[in-house]
Design a protein around this motif. Structure first.
Motif, mmCIF file in Angstrom:
data_model
loop_
_atom_site.group_PDB
_atom_site.id
_atom_site.type_symbol
_atom_site.label_atom_id
_atom_site.label_comp_id
_atom_site.label_asym_id
_atom_site.label_seq_id
_atom_site.Cartn_x
_atom_site.Cartn_y
_atom_site.Cartn_z
ATOM 1 N N LYS A 43 39.685 58.027 39.082
ATOM 2 C CA LYS A 43 40.272 57.257 37.994
ATOM 3 C C LYS A 43 41.469 56.492 38.520
ATOM 4 O O LYS A 43 42.138 56.910 39.461
ATOM 5 N N ALA A 44 41.692 55.349 37.878
ATOM 6 C CA ALA A 44 42.810 54.497 38.282
ATOM 7 C C ALA A 44 43.291 53.711 37.077
ATOM 8 O O ALA A 44 42.540 53.492 36.123
ATOM 9 N N GLU A 45 44.553 53.287 37.149
ATOM 10 C CA GLU A 45 45.146 52.523 36.054
ATOM 11 C C GLU A 45 45.932 51.348 36.612
ATOM 12 O O GLU A 45 46.584 51.456 37.643
ATOM 13 N N ASN A 46 45.845 50.237 35.896
ATOM 14 C CA ASN A 46 46.554 49.021 36.265
ATOM 15 C C ASN A 46 47.379 48.593 35.054
ATOM 16 O O ASN A 46 46.822 48.298 33.995
ATOM 17 N N ASN A 47 48.705 48.583 35.186
ATOM 18 C CA ASN A 47 49.602 48.201 34.088
ATOM 19 C C ASN A 47 50.192 46.817 34.291
ATOM 20 O O ASN A 47 51.197 46.480 33.677
ATOM 21 N N GLN A 48 49.588 46.027 35.140
ATOM 22 C CA GLN A 48 50.087 44.681 35.433
ATOM 23 C C GLN A 48 49.035 43.635 35.114
ATOM 24 O O GLN A 48 48.765 42.740 35.915
ATOM 25 N N VAL A 49 48.459 43.741 33.929
ATOM 26 C CA VAL A 49 47.388 42.838 33.527
ATOM 27 C C VAL A 49 47.947 41.838 32.526
ATOM 28 O O VAL A 49 48.646 42.207 31.582
ATOM 29 N N LEU A 50 47.645 40.582 32.727
ATOM 30 C CA LEU A 50 48.142 39.505 31.893
ATOM 31 C C LEU A 50 47.015 38.959 31.026
ATOM 32 O O LEU A 50 45.900 38.768 31.515
ATOM 33 N N SER A 51 47.308 38.715 29.750
ATOM 34 C CA SER A 51 46.298 38.170 28.854
ATOM 35 C C SER A 51 46.942 37.234 27.846
ATOM 36 O O SER A 51 48.074 37.449 27.423
ATOM 37 N N VAL A 52 46.188 36.196 27.462
ATOM 38 C CA VAL A 52 46.635 35.238 26.454
ATOM 39 C C VAL A 52 45.512 35.034 25.456
ATOM 40 O O VAL A 52 44.342 34.957 25.833
ATOM 41 N N ILE A 53 45.875 34.965 24.162
ATOM 42 C CA ILE A 53 44.918 34.624 23.109
ATOM 43 C C ILE A 53 45.411 33.371 22.413
ATOM 44 O O ILE A 53 46.581 33.271 22.039
ATOM 45 N N ASP A 54 44.517 32.411 22.218
ATOM 46 C CA ASP A 54 44.796 31.227 21.410
ATOM 47 C C ASP A 54 44.379 31.577 19.978
ATOM 48 O O ASP A 54 43.192 31.756 19.701
ATOM 49 N N LEU A 55 45.353 31.703 19.087
ATOM 50 C CA LEU A 55 45.071 32.133 17.719
ATOM 51 C C LEU A 55 44.292 31.091 16.924
ATOM 52 O O LEU A 55 43.658 31.426 15.925
ATOM 53 N N LYS A 56 44.309 29.829 17.366
ATOM 54 C CA LYS A 56 43.594 28.775 16.648
ATOM 55 C C LYS A 56 42.078 28.917 16.750
ATOM 56 O O LYS A 56 41.354 28.682 15.803
ATOM 57 N N ASP A 57 41.607 29.278 17.948
ATOM 58 C CA ASP A 57 40.158 29.316 18.150
ATOM 59 C C ASP A 57 39.648 30.644 18.723
ATOM 60 O O ASP A 57 38.466 30.782 19.010
ATOM 61 N N ALA A 61 41.923 34.971 27.530
ATOM 62 C CA ALA A 61 41.847 34.995 28.994
ATOM 63 C C ALA A 61 42.607 36.223 29.476
ATOM 64 O O ALA A 61 43.647 36.577 28.915
ATOM 65 N N VAL A 62 42.051 36.873 30.488
ATOM 66 C CA VAL A 62 42.668 38.062 31.076
ATOM 67 C C VAL A 62 42.635 37.885 32.592
ATOM 68 O O VAL A 62 41.627 37.467 33.143
ATOM 69 N N SER A 63 43.746 38.217 33.246
ATOM 70 C CA SER A 63 43.817 38.157 34.703
ATOM 71 C C SER A 63 44.496 39.421 35.213
ATOM 72 O O SER A 63 45.554 39.807 34.701
ATOM 73 N N MET A 64 43.874 40.059 36.202
ATOM 74 C CA MET A 64 44.508 41.256 36.769
ATOM 75 C C MET A 64 44.388 41.266 38.277
ATOM 76 O O MET A 64 43.373 40.873 38.840
ATOM 77 N N LEU A 65 45.477 41.710 38.895
ATOM 78 C CA LEU A 65 45.483 41.908 40.334
ATOM 79 C C LEU A 65 44.763 43.211 40.644
ATOM 80 O O LEU A 65 45.129 44.266 40.139
ATOM 81 N N MET A 66 43.758 43.141 41.471
ATOM 82 C CA MET A 66 42.974 44.326 41.788
ATOM 83 C C MET A 66 43.782 45.325 42.620
ATOM 84 O O MET A 66 43.598 46.531 42.500
ATOM 85 N N SER A 67 44.708 44.841 43.426
ATOM 86 C CA SER A 67 45.507 45.740 44.261
ATOM 87 C C SER A 67 46.554 46.520 43.460
ATOM 88 O O SER A 67 47.206 47.412 44.005
ATOM 89 N N ALA A 68 46.709 46.210 42.165
ATOM 90 C CA ALA A 68 47.709 46.896 41.334
ATOM 91 C C ALA A 68 47.169 48.191 40.712
ATOM 92 O O ALA A 68 47.911 48.880 40.012
ATOM 93 N N PHE A 69 45.919 48.538 40.958
ATOM 94 C CA PHE A 69 45.397 49.803 40.438
ATOM 95 C C PHE A 69 46.051 50.965 41.170
ATOM 96 O O PHE A 69 46.152 50.971 42.395
ATOM 97 N N ILE A 70 46.478 51.961 40.404
ATOM 98 C CA ILE A 70 47.117 53.159 40.946
ATOM 99 C C ILE A 70 46.128 54.320 40.829
ATOM 100 O O ILE A 70 45.566 54.554 39.754
ATOM 101 N N PHE A 71 45.936 55.032 41.914
ATOM 102 C CA PHE A 71 45.010 56.163 41.984
ATOM 103 C C PHE A 71 45.786 57.457 42.174
ATOM 104 O O PHE A 71 46.942 57.437 42.587
ATOM 105 N N GLU A 72 45.109 58.591 41.935
ATOM 106 C CA GLU A 72 45.733 59.897 42.174
ATOM 107 C C GLU A 72 45.994 60.118 43.657
ATOM 108 O O GLU A 72 46.971 60.746 44.047
ATOM 109 N N LYS A 73 45.093 59.609 44.490
ATOM 110 C CA LYS A 73 45.207 59.801 45.934
ATOM 111 C C LYS A 73 45.357 58.445 46.624
ATOM 112 O O LYS A 73 44.610 57.510 46.336
ATOM 113 N N ALA A 74 46.295 58.372 47.559
ATOM 114 C CA ALA A 74 46.543 57.124 48.284
ATOM 115 C C ALA A 74 45.290 56.659 49.039
ATOM 116 O O ALA A 74 45.025 55.456 49.122
ATOM 117 N N LEU A 75 44.516 57.603 49.556
ATOM 118 C CA LEU A 75 43.308 57.243 50.299
ATOM 119 C C LEU A 75 42.286 56.556 49.399
ATOM 120 O O LEU A 75 41.592 55.629 49.829
#
Length: 182
Positions: A43-57, A61-75
């Motif tokens: 399991k891993a978690e990424n808390n550096q994900v950016l998202s924008v919603i246009d309320l009109k339509d 859009a969501v963008s996340m850095l894959m290297s920002a996932f944190i795991f229990e083990k460094a390996l």
């Protein structure tokens, strides 16, 4: 790093012809994934994900850095970034779509479908996800979960490690939006 993601996402949204009026942004969204096998859970978690919603339509859009996932083990993190996701070559995963029948004026909770294209590891796939959208006094919260398959994104798992990684991965997400300001 967050500022770099914000600049990237704004550039992405401007190419999608979305202006900044009537938008909400989640600067620290959360995405987690879980892989269960009889050999090991990953399991891993990424808390550096950016998202924008246009309320009109309802465009999202969501963008996340894959290297920002944190795991229990460094390996695990090292293998994820270097051997599987190849985050030096494919640094981001991106979702571009629309919240179908989303009404930003509805107070409380609504369940809708997010339909769009998810791009990860250089592969783009159509994706439909059931999402819960909460509209409360502090803003919008969008959350949900879905299953995805490793093989769909051309991620190569060495035969020796195939028993350690599930074929299907559970993904959960939660984005807390606030008004977007230039």
């Amino acid at each position: 790093m967050i500022r770099m993601l914000a600049v990237f996402l704004i550039a992405l949204l401007s190419t999608s012809e979305i202006d900044t009026d009537g938008k909400v942004i989640a600067r620290q969204g959360k995405v987690s994934f879980f892989s269960h096998t009889s050999v090991e859970d990953i399991k891993a978690e990424n808390n550096q994900v950016l998202s924008v919603i246009d309320l009109k339509d309802g465009k999202i859009a969501v963008s996340m850095l894959m290297s920002a996932f944190i795991f229990e083990k460094a390996l695990m993190r090292e293998h994820f970034n270097e051997s599987y996701i190849e985050s030096d070559i494919y640094p981001k995963a991106i979702f571009e779509g629309v919240l179908v029948d989303f009404d930003p004026a509805v107070q409380g909770e609504q369940t809708r479908m997010a339909k769009g294209v998810f791009t990860m590891h250089g592969v783009s796939k159509s994706l439909e996800i059931k999402v819960k959208i909460e509209n409360n006094t502090s803003g919008y919260v969008v959350s949900g979960s879905f299953e995805t398959y490793v093989k769909d994104y051309d991620i190569n798992i060495p035969p020796l490690l195939a028993g350690n990684i599930a074929k299907s991965i559970s993904v959960d997400f939660r984005f807390e939006y606030e008004p977007y300001e230039d």
